[in-house]
Motif scaffolding. Structure first.
Motif, PDB file in Angstrom:
ATOM      1  N   ALA A 174      37.970 -23.005 -10.371  1.00 22.43           N
ATOM      2  CA  ALA A 174      37.198 -23.103 -11.589  1.00 22.43           C
ATOM      3  C   ALA A 174      35.847 -23.773 -11.364  1.00 22.43           C
ATOM      4  O   ALA A 174      34.838 -23.297 -11.852  1.00 22.43           O
ATOM      5  CB  ALA A 174      37.989 -23.893 -12.632  1.00 22.43           C
ATOM      6  N   ARG A 221      22.910 -15.619 -14.763  1.00 18.99           N
ATOM      7  CA  ARG A 221      21.528 -15.551 -15.191  1.00 18.99           C
ATOM      8  C   ARG A 221      20.572 -15.816 -14.042  1.00 18.99           C
ATOM      9  O   ARG A 221      20.025 -16.897 -13.902  1.00 18.99           O
ATOM     10  CB  ARG A 221      21.270 -16.559 -16.303  1.00 18.99           C
ATOM     11  CG  ARG A 221      19.817 -16.492 -16.666  1.00 18.99           C
ATOM     12  CD  ARG A 221      19.363 -17.211 -17.871  1.00 18.99           C
ATOM     13  NE  ARG A 221      20.177 -18.277 -18.347  1.00 18.99           N
ATOM     14  CZ  ARG A 221      20.163 -18.662 -19.601  1.00 18.99           C
ATOM     15  NH1 ARG A 221      19.437 -18.042 -20.467  1.00 18.99           N
ATOM     16  NH2 ARG A 221      20.897 -19.656 -19.989  1.00 18.99           N
ATOM     17  N   ALA A 272      27.745 -18.509 -18.025  1.00 21.40           N
ATOM     18  CA  ALA A 272      26.471 -18.715 -17.348  1.00 21.40           C
ATOM     19  C   ALA A 272      25.615 -17.484 -17.557  1.00 21.40           C
ATOM     20  O   ALA A 272      25.310 -16.772 -16.628  1.00 21.40           O
ATOM     21  CB  ALA A 272      26.704 -18.946 -15.861  1.00 21.40           C
ATOM     22  N   GLN A 273      25.287 -17.174 -18.782  1.00 17.63           N
ATOM     23  CA  GLN A 273      24.557 -15.949 -19.064  1.00 17.63           C
ATOM     24  C   GLN A 273      24.022 -16.020 -20.491  1.00 17.63           C
ATOM     25  O   GLN A 273      24.722 -16.490 -21.363  1.00 17.63           O
ATOM     26  CB  GLN A 273      25.529 -14.773 -18.979  1.00 17.63           C
ATOM     27  CG  GLN A 273      24.943 -13.511 -18.463  1.00 17.63           C
ATOM     28  CD  GLN A 273      26.058 -12.612 -17.980  1.00 17.63           C
ATOM     29  OE1 GLN A 273      27.038 -13.080 -17.416  1.00 17.63           O
ATOM     30  NE2 GLN A 273      25.932 -11.345 -18.213  1.00 17.63           N
ATOM     31  N   ALA A 274      22.843 -15.550 -20.716  1.00 16.01           N
ATOM     32  CA  ALA A 274      22.234 -15.540 -22.044  1.00 16.01           C
ATOM     33  C   ALA A 274      22.377 -16.900 -22.741  1.00 16.01           C
ATOM     34  O   ALA A 274      23.009 -17.809 -22.233  1.00 16.01           O
ATOM     35  CB  ALA A 274      22.816 -14.435 -22.908  1.00 16.01           C
ATOM     36  N   ALA A 275      21.747 -17.015 -23.921  1.00 17.37           N
ATOM     37  CA  ALA A 275      21.809 -18.228 -24.727  1.00 17.37           C
ATOM     38  C   ALA A 275      21.529 -19.492 -23.910  1.00 17.37           C
ATOM     39  O   ALA A 275      20.752 -19.479 -22.981  1.00 17.37           O
ATOM     40  CB  ALA A 275      23.123 -18.322 -25.461  1.00 17.37           C
ATOM     41  N   TYR A 276      22.200 -20.599 -24.271  1.00 19.45           N
ATOM     42  CA  TYR A 276      21.925 -21.883 -23.616  1.00 19.45           C
ATOM     43  C   TYR A 276      22.087 -21.778 -22.113  1.00 19.45           C
ATOM     44  O   TYR A 276      23.031 -21.161 -21.618  1.00 19.45           O
ATOM     45  CB  TYR A 276      22.893 -22.953 -24.124  1.00 19.45           C
ATOM     46  CG  TYR A 276      22.799 -23.229 -25.601  1.00 19.45           C
ATOM     47  CD1 TYR A 276      21.646 -23.790 -26.137  1.00 19.45           C
ATOM     48  CD2 TYR A 276      23.861 -22.937 -26.440  1.00 19.45           C
ATOM     49  CE1 TYR A 276      21.566 -24.050 -27.496  1.00 19.45           C
ATOM     50  CE2 TYR A 276      23.786 -23.192 -27.799  1.00 19.45           C
ATOM     51  CZ  TYR A 276      22.634 -23.745 -28.323  1.00 19.45           C
ATOM     52  OH  TYR A 276      22.547 -24.004 -29.651  1.00 19.45           O
ATOM     53  N   SER A 277      21.214 -22.412 -21.383  1.00 14.15           N
ATOM     54  CA  SER A 277      21.331 -22.417 -19.930  1.00 14.15           C
ATOM     55  C   SER A 277      22.377 -23.438 -19.519  1.00 14.15           C
ATOM     56  O   SER A 277      22.772 -24.307 -20.299  1.00 14.15           O
ATOM     57  CB  SER A 277      19.993 -22.766 -19.297  1.00 14.15           C
ATOM     58  OG  SER A 277      19.694 -24.120 -19.538  1.00 14.15           O
ATOM     59  N   GLU A 278      22.794 -23.336 -18.278  1.00 17.85           N
ATOM     60  CA  GLU A 278      23.777 -24.265 -17.757  1.00 17.85           C
ATOM     61  C   GLU A 278      23.255 -25.696 -17.854  1.00 17.85           C
ATOM     62  O   GLU A 278      23.991 -26.615 -18.225  1.00 17.85           O
ATOM     63  CB  GLU A 278      24.054 -23.890 -16.293  1.00 17.85           C
ATOM     64  CG  GLU A 278      25.412 -24.304 -15.821  1.00 17.85           C
ATOM     65  CD  GLU A 278      25.704 -23.790 -14.415  1.00 17.85           C
ATOM     66  OE1 GLU A 278      25.576 -22.571 -14.178  1.00 17.85           O
ATOM     67  OE2 GLU A 278      26.066 -24.624 -13.565  1.00 17.85           O
ATOM     68  N   ARG A 304      24.954 -28.873 -19.810  1.00 18.90           N
ATOM     69  CA  ARG A 304      25.260 -30.124 -19.107  1.00 18.90           C
ATOM     70  C   ARG A 304      24.608 -31.310 -19.797  1.00 18.90           C
ATOM     71  O   ARG A 304      25.226 -32.358 -19.964  1.00 18.90           O
ATOM     72  CB  ARG A 304      24.783 -30.043 -17.656  1.00 18.90           C
ATOM     73  CG  ARG A 304      25.639 -29.151 -16.788  1.00 18.90           C
ATOM     74  CD  ARG A 304      25.355 -29.357 -15.310  1.00 18.90           C
ATOM     75  NE  ARG A 304      25.973 -28.330 -14.500  1.00 18.90           N
ATOM     76  CZ  ARG A 304      27.273 -28.297 -14.173  1.00 18.90           C
ATOM     77  NH1 ARG A 304      28.072 -29.278 -14.600  1.00 18.90           N
ATOM     78  NH2 ARG A 304      27.771 -27.329 -13.450  1.00 18.90           N
ATOM     79  N   LEU A 354      33.111 -29.228 -16.967  1.00 18.86           N
ATOM     80  CA  LEU A 354      32.573 -27.955 -17.426  1.00 18.86           C
ATOM     81  C   LEU A 354      32.800 -26.873 -16.393  1.00 18.86           C
ATOM     82  O   LEU A 354      32.719 -27.112 -15.200  1.00 18.86           O
ATOM     83  CB  LEU A 354      31.064 -28.091 -17.656  1.00 18.86           C
ATOM     84  CG  LEU A 354      30.646 -29.188 -18.624  1.00 18.86           C
ATOM     85  CD1 LEU A 354      29.139 -29.329 -18.627  1.00 18.86           C
ATOM     86  CD2 LEU A 354      31.152 -28.878 -20.020  1.00 18.86           C
ATOM     87  N   GLU A 355      33.109 -25.700 -16.888  1.00 18.90           N
ATOM     88  CA  GLU A 355      33.175 -24.557 -15.989  1.00 18.90           C
ATOM     89  C   GLU A 355      32.322 -23.434 -16.571  1.00 18.90           C
ATOM     90  O   GLU A 355      32.380 -23.164 -17.767  1.00 18.90           O
ATOM     91  CB  GLU A 355      34.623 -24.082 -15.829  1.00 18.90           C
ATOM     92  CG  GLU A 355      34.694 -22.865 -14.925  1.00 18.90           C
ATOM     93  CD  GLU A 355      36.095 -22.319 -14.744  1.00 18.90           C
ATOM     94  OE1 GLU A 355      37.050 -22.989 -15.180  1.00 18.90           O
ATOM     95  OE2 GLU A 355      36.223 -21.221 -14.183  1.00 18.90           O
ATOM     96  N   PHE A 356      31.553 -22.810 -15.705  1.00 23.14           N
ATOM     97  CA  PHE A 356      30.692 -21.711 -16.151  1.00 23.14           C
ATOM     98  C   PHE A 356      31.086 -20.426 -15.442  1.00 23.14           C
ATOM     99  O   PHE A 356      31.225 -20.413 -14.226  1.00 23.14           O
ATOM    100  CB  PHE A 356      29.229 -22.020 -15.836  1.00 23.14           C
ATOM    101  CG  PHE A 356      28.699 -23.196 -16.593  1.00 23.14           C
ATOM    102  CD1 PHE A 356      28.081 -23.022 -17.814  1.00 23.14           C
ATOM    103  CD2 PHE A 356      28.850 -24.480 -16.091  1.00 23.14           C
ATOM    104  CE1 PHE A 356      27.600 -24.117 -18.523  1.00 23.14           C
ATOM    105  CE2 PHE A 356      28.381 -25.579 -16.787  1.00 23.14           C
ATOM    106  CZ  PHE A 356      27.755 -25.402 -18.008  1.00 23.14           C
TER     107      PHE A 356
END
Lengths: 293, 281, 413
Positions: free
Chosen positions: B223, B241, C35-41, C45, C62-64
């Motif tokens: 994970a 992204r 980890a795609q579109a909208a808020y960035s990682e 964080r 957190l896991e993305f």
């Protein structure tokens, strides 16, 4: 030493391997078989026994046949091309020429490149807008306009076959080359003195040395090709229009995307069965050639 | 020896050149992408040689700044190293005795075929029960758990390779030692294993690369930074992204570097191991 | 050699054990994001760090994963007894998650302030069958982005208001030789294609299901939408590579200046306007996706996502605190560059609107007409049937009518 003790000792020596395999493969396998007769979903209700319903539904559905076709095309063509190119490359590298060891070292590169990196690399190369392949082919005048290699159902699977082949033919080449170098020089020389033609030399001098190692390579590559998942997952995820959806991808969709764990399990077992039939055939072949040697 | 005609020489050198180009071009391009500026990479037609050199992605991906993309990527490389190392070690430990037993005792050979048969199982077919099992023992998202699962891929493979290696070591040498009163473990240690060293090394090498390469189980069973391997990190880069292909390429180069270097440095072991008869009597 | 191997092994085992040992905090929450579109990682964080500063006894891991892995990871974890406390979920999943008991029913936890403060469109994201399964977090829809410079060169005064107008403007740009194929979409075999289709379907007044829950997309507006899509492909005004594109590819093409029009999510606005990322920074226009004359003024798909607490969580209260923190107006206003807040009053807050007035103006119109994808527990199957139909039609392998009829038969509904 009694033969009973020898057999017992052999079993004892195999014990660690067997324990690990039973714990981490055997048990899940049994569980998969059980699941395949139920309509268990991945989440929520535990399933009911449904007999062979999952199998019946799969074998008559178009999804399975399509995926089987894609898998077969991928396996047959990628393995055939890898074997052919591999043997040709090995025959080349068996010749004396300057730079031979350099070229042989190059063969290690694709072989050592991780599959996922290979998939990603070729996805970038095939990119319809900024990919190297389109740019190269148009600059050479071979292609008049950019193409969407992974976006066309007519080319996507072939593009993946090519990418897989590029990575794996060097493995076959290295195996075949090692076998060729085991052919004693005087035999090679004698054949030439006897005036044997190139094909006759290949068939009667080299083939006996090649057959065994190539069969192993063929078995391993065919099994890998039938299980193919990674390269397709990274390159197309089964699209466009399901034209690259192989059996493993279909199992993934059934079990995880649609959460039909039972149906996914039965599909997985069908795949296993197909691979096993192939492998059993090869192993029989290998034992025969092994007993001759 | 054989004198080649001019035509044959041209053919050999021509073929060698074409083959080298086919092998080198994609790898070279991967490297060039990693150092080309984003502008060079989105030109049509492409700039094959970067007009502006951009080495910044290596800095981005190799960084120790906490909570950065670089730390995460380095972490995934470290995880891959540990998982592959642990799984390889485990595989060799269980495969050596098993392979020897099968090689010397044909009566138990069928069990090796049963073990190898598991190699034919598509990993997807075991994923659901394995996931539940790992979760039960708290081994999800751990290096140990993933290495344990990898063991099931590496062990049959290693046993298979080692068995062919042992087959090529004449039994007579062992029997001679045994007659002289050496115990089995002494025979193994002093006679068989030294002879089998090249094949063990090659097997370990192959096993390590196989583990480094694995993607599917890692995708499902890991994970985050505690166990995520580099193959998953690469797939995340390619699927997430990132619109800079140069960064994706840089990730690819970094992930490929360890196995490629190992393969090149240990080339001799690879090739001699492939003959599986490196020990000639 | 042997000694070196042994010491390496012990070292590896020791490090592995160290890495596997649990962290020391009173409560550890595990949260799954994309980890795609909208808020960035980085945004997520930073928000989470702010949360743990307020709740020092709670640690959040957190896991993305890429969007494509979000659903599968959630159900896999749930199927094996849990793993995540908080999960991000797409608007299309509450039906499935509710019927499989994945998410905690949070209906009672919604305070009146929340109820009134959040946009009604956002609420539909997390509701199924009268119950609320979390808080909306990413309020998102697809907008029509356009390259102002190219439109100006083509002599086009205003961006299109209808889909037909979009087609004719694109044709003009093509005729003037400014671009070969002016429109770029995300029509790869994925959910992204269904989002584009839904947008156009809503413009043409179509619907997915009839009153009895049977497929209705193969007739009327649903059919017209696919006919439109296939038509733009055939007429050569759609970038043919759209058939293998996801959102990030669309952004890449658009910000490279290779498209005049693109349909994409909110996040593209600020990224395409960032000179570090984009060649078209400062030339990016954004309007609601067009409508259809006589049927609609604008169109939009509800592409929102929510945060929910899983039924297997051992720390449901702390998890809910985290959800409410992440979705709070204060946090959302602070990180409004890549995703717009769910809160009504935020849209009049200068701190949010400053520098992105155009986007906010488009949002006000689009968010009001967001059209849902069908709510059914078997959405994944329906979606795959639709993806297949869309691809067959745009590739010219089947007529839109045939393709959609087949999808209706295979949808399992």
């Amino acid at each position: 030493m009694s033969s009973a003790w020898i057999t017992t000792r052999a079993w004892l020596l195999m014990l660690p391997l067997l324990i690990v395999m039973i714990a981490v493969v055997g048990w899940p396998m049994v569980d998969t078989v059980r699941l395949s007769f139920t309509d268990t979903r991945l989440v929520g209700t535990s399933g009911e026994y449904v007999g062979l319903a999952n199998y019946a539904k799969l074998l008559t559905g178009s999804a399975f046949l399509g995926a089987l076709r894609n898998t077969a095309v991928f396996a047959v063509f990628s393995v055939a091309a890898e074997m052919t190119l591999g043997v040709l490359a090995a025959l080349l590298l068996d010749q004396q020429f300057r730079g031979r060891s350099f070229v042989r070292a190059l063969m290690i590169l694709p072989w050592a490149l991780p599959t996922v990196v290979n998939a990603m690399l070729w996805r970038l190369i095939y990119n319809p807008e900024y990919g190297a392949l389109n740019s190269l082919l148009t600059q050479l005048g071979i292609l008049s306009e950019y193409r969407s290699w992974l976006g066309e159902p007519g080319t996507a699977l072939w593009a993946i076959v090519a990418a897989d082949c590029w990575k794996n033919f060097p493995l076959v080449a290295l195996i075949a080359l090692a076998a060729l170098q085991a052919v004693p020089r005087d035999i090679k020389a004698a054949a030439i003195v006897d005036g044997a033609g190139a094909f006759a030399r290949f068939r009667f001098v080299m083939w006996p040395y090649l057959a065994g190692p190539l069969t192993i390579a063929l078995v391993l590559r065919t099994i890998e090709a039938f299980k193919v998942f990674d390269i397709i997952w990274v390159m197309t995820r089964g699209g466009p229009v399901n034209s690259t959806r192989t059996l493993s991808i279909l199992v993934y969709q059934e079990a995880f995307s649609f959460q039909r764990a039972g149906s996914g399990a039965s599909l997985a077992l069908i795949v296993t069965l197909i691979v096993t039939v192939f492998a059993a055939f090869y192993i029989a072949l290998m034992r025969r050639s092994g007993s001759r040697a | 020896m054989e004198r080649r005609s001019l035509a044959a020489s041209i053919l050999v050198y021509g073929a060698a050149t074409v083959m080298s180009a086919i092998i080198l071009a994609p790898i070279l391009w991967l490297f060039l992408m990693s150092i080309s500026s984003a502008n060079d990479l989105s030109a049509q037609p492409l700039h094959w040689w970067p007009q502006t050199l951009d080495l910044s992605r290596y800095g981005t991906l190799v960084s120790l700044v906490s909570n950065s993309a670089g730390e995460a990527f380095l972490g995934s490389l470290r995880n891959s190293l540990f998982v592959s190392g642990l799984a390889t070690l485990g595989a060799i430990l269980v495969a050596v005795p098993a392979a020897w037993a099968v090689s010397r005792t044909p009566q138990v050979q069928w069990s090796l075929f049963a073990v190898i048969a598991t190699y034919m199982l598509p990993p997807v077919s075991l994923a659901v029960p394995l996931y539940m099992g790992l979760a039960h023992f708290g081994l999800l998202n751990t290096i140990t758990g993933l290495a344990l699962v990898y063991l099931t891929i590496l062990a049959p493979f290693a046993t298979w390779l080692l068995k062919t290696g042992f087959d090529n070591i004449p039994r007579e040498i062992e029997s001679a030692a045994m007659i002289d009163g050496a115990r089995l473990d002494q025979t193994m240690r002093h006679i068989t294993l030294p002879l089998a060293k090249p094949i063990v090394a090659t097997t370990a090498l192959f096993a390590f690369l196989l583990a480094w390469d694995e993607f599917f189980y890692a995708l499902l069973f890991t994970a985050d930074q505690r166990a995520k391997t580099v193959t998953v990190a690469i797939a995340d880069l390619a699927g997430g992204r990132v619109s800079d292909y140069g960064l994706i390429a840089t990730g690819g180069i970094l992930a490929a570097l360890p196995p490629v270097l190992i393969g090149l440095v240990m080339q001799r072991a690879v090739i001699s191991g492939l003959t599986t008869g490196g020990v000639k009597g | 050699m042997r000694h070196r191997l042994a010491s390496t092994a012990i070292g590896a085992a020791a490090i592995a054990a160290f890495l596997a040992s649990p962290a020391f905090a009173e409560t550890t929450l595990r949260a799954l994001f994309m980890a795609q579109a909208a808020y960035s990682e980085a945004d997520v964080r930073a928000m989470t760090e702010a949360f743990t500063k307020e709740h020092p006894d709670v640690k959040v891991e957190l896991e993305f994963v890429p969007y494509e892995g979000l659903h599968d990871k959630t159900v896999l974890a749930q199927g094996s007894g849990g793993g995540y406390d908080v999960v991000l979920f797409d608007v299309i999943w509450p039906a499935e998650y509710a019927s499989n008991d994945v998410l905690v029913d949070a209906t009672d936890k919604i305070t009146p302030e929340m109820k009134d403060g959040v946009l009604p469109g956002a609420w539909t994201t997390v509701q199924y069958d009268g119950k609320t399964y979390g808080m909306p977090w990413i309020l998102d829809t697809k907008y029509l982005f356009y390259n102002k410079e190219i439109l100006e060169k083509a002599g086009i005064k205003a961006p299109p208001k209808t889909w037909d107008e979009l087609a004719s403007q694109a044709a003009t740009i093509k005729e003037k030789g400014l671009l070969e194929e002016p429109i770029v979409w995300s029509w790869s075999q994925a959910e992204a294609a269904v989002c584009d289709y839904t947008t156009i379907l809503s413009a043409y007044g179509g619907s997915f299901l009839d009153a009895d829950g049977k497929p209705a997309f193969q007739t009327g507006g649903g059919l017209e939408a696919l006919q439109y899509m296939a038509g733009t492909m055939k007429d050569g005004i759609t970038n043919p590579n759209s058939k293998e594109y996801l959102e990030e590819d669309v952004r890449k093409v658009f910000q490279n200046g290779d498209a005049a029009f693109a349909l994409n999510w909110t996040y593209m606005y600020n990224l395409a306007n960032d000179p570090k990322e984009s060649k078209v920074a400062g030339k990016v226009g954004v309007v609601p996706a067009p409508g259809h004359e006589g049927t609609s003024e604008a169109s939009a798909v509800n592409g929102s996502m929510g945060l929910g607490v899983t039924t297997t969580s051992q720390h449901k209260d702390e998890a809910w605190d985290y959800v409410t923190f992440m979705t709070s107006q204060k946090v959302q206003n602070e990180y409004a560059r890549l995703s717009l807040p769910i809160w009504k009053s935020s849209y009049d807050d200068p701190a949010v609107t400053k520098g992105q007035e155009e986007l906010v103006a488009a949002a006000k119109q689009s968010l009001a007409v967001m059209y849902p994808r069908p709510t059914t527990p078997r959405y994944q199957e329906l979606s795959q049937a639709l993806q297949l139909a869309i691809q067959s039609a745009i590739l010219g392998m089947a007529s839109p009518e045939e393709a959609l009829t087949e999808a209706a038969d295979n949808s399992g509904l």
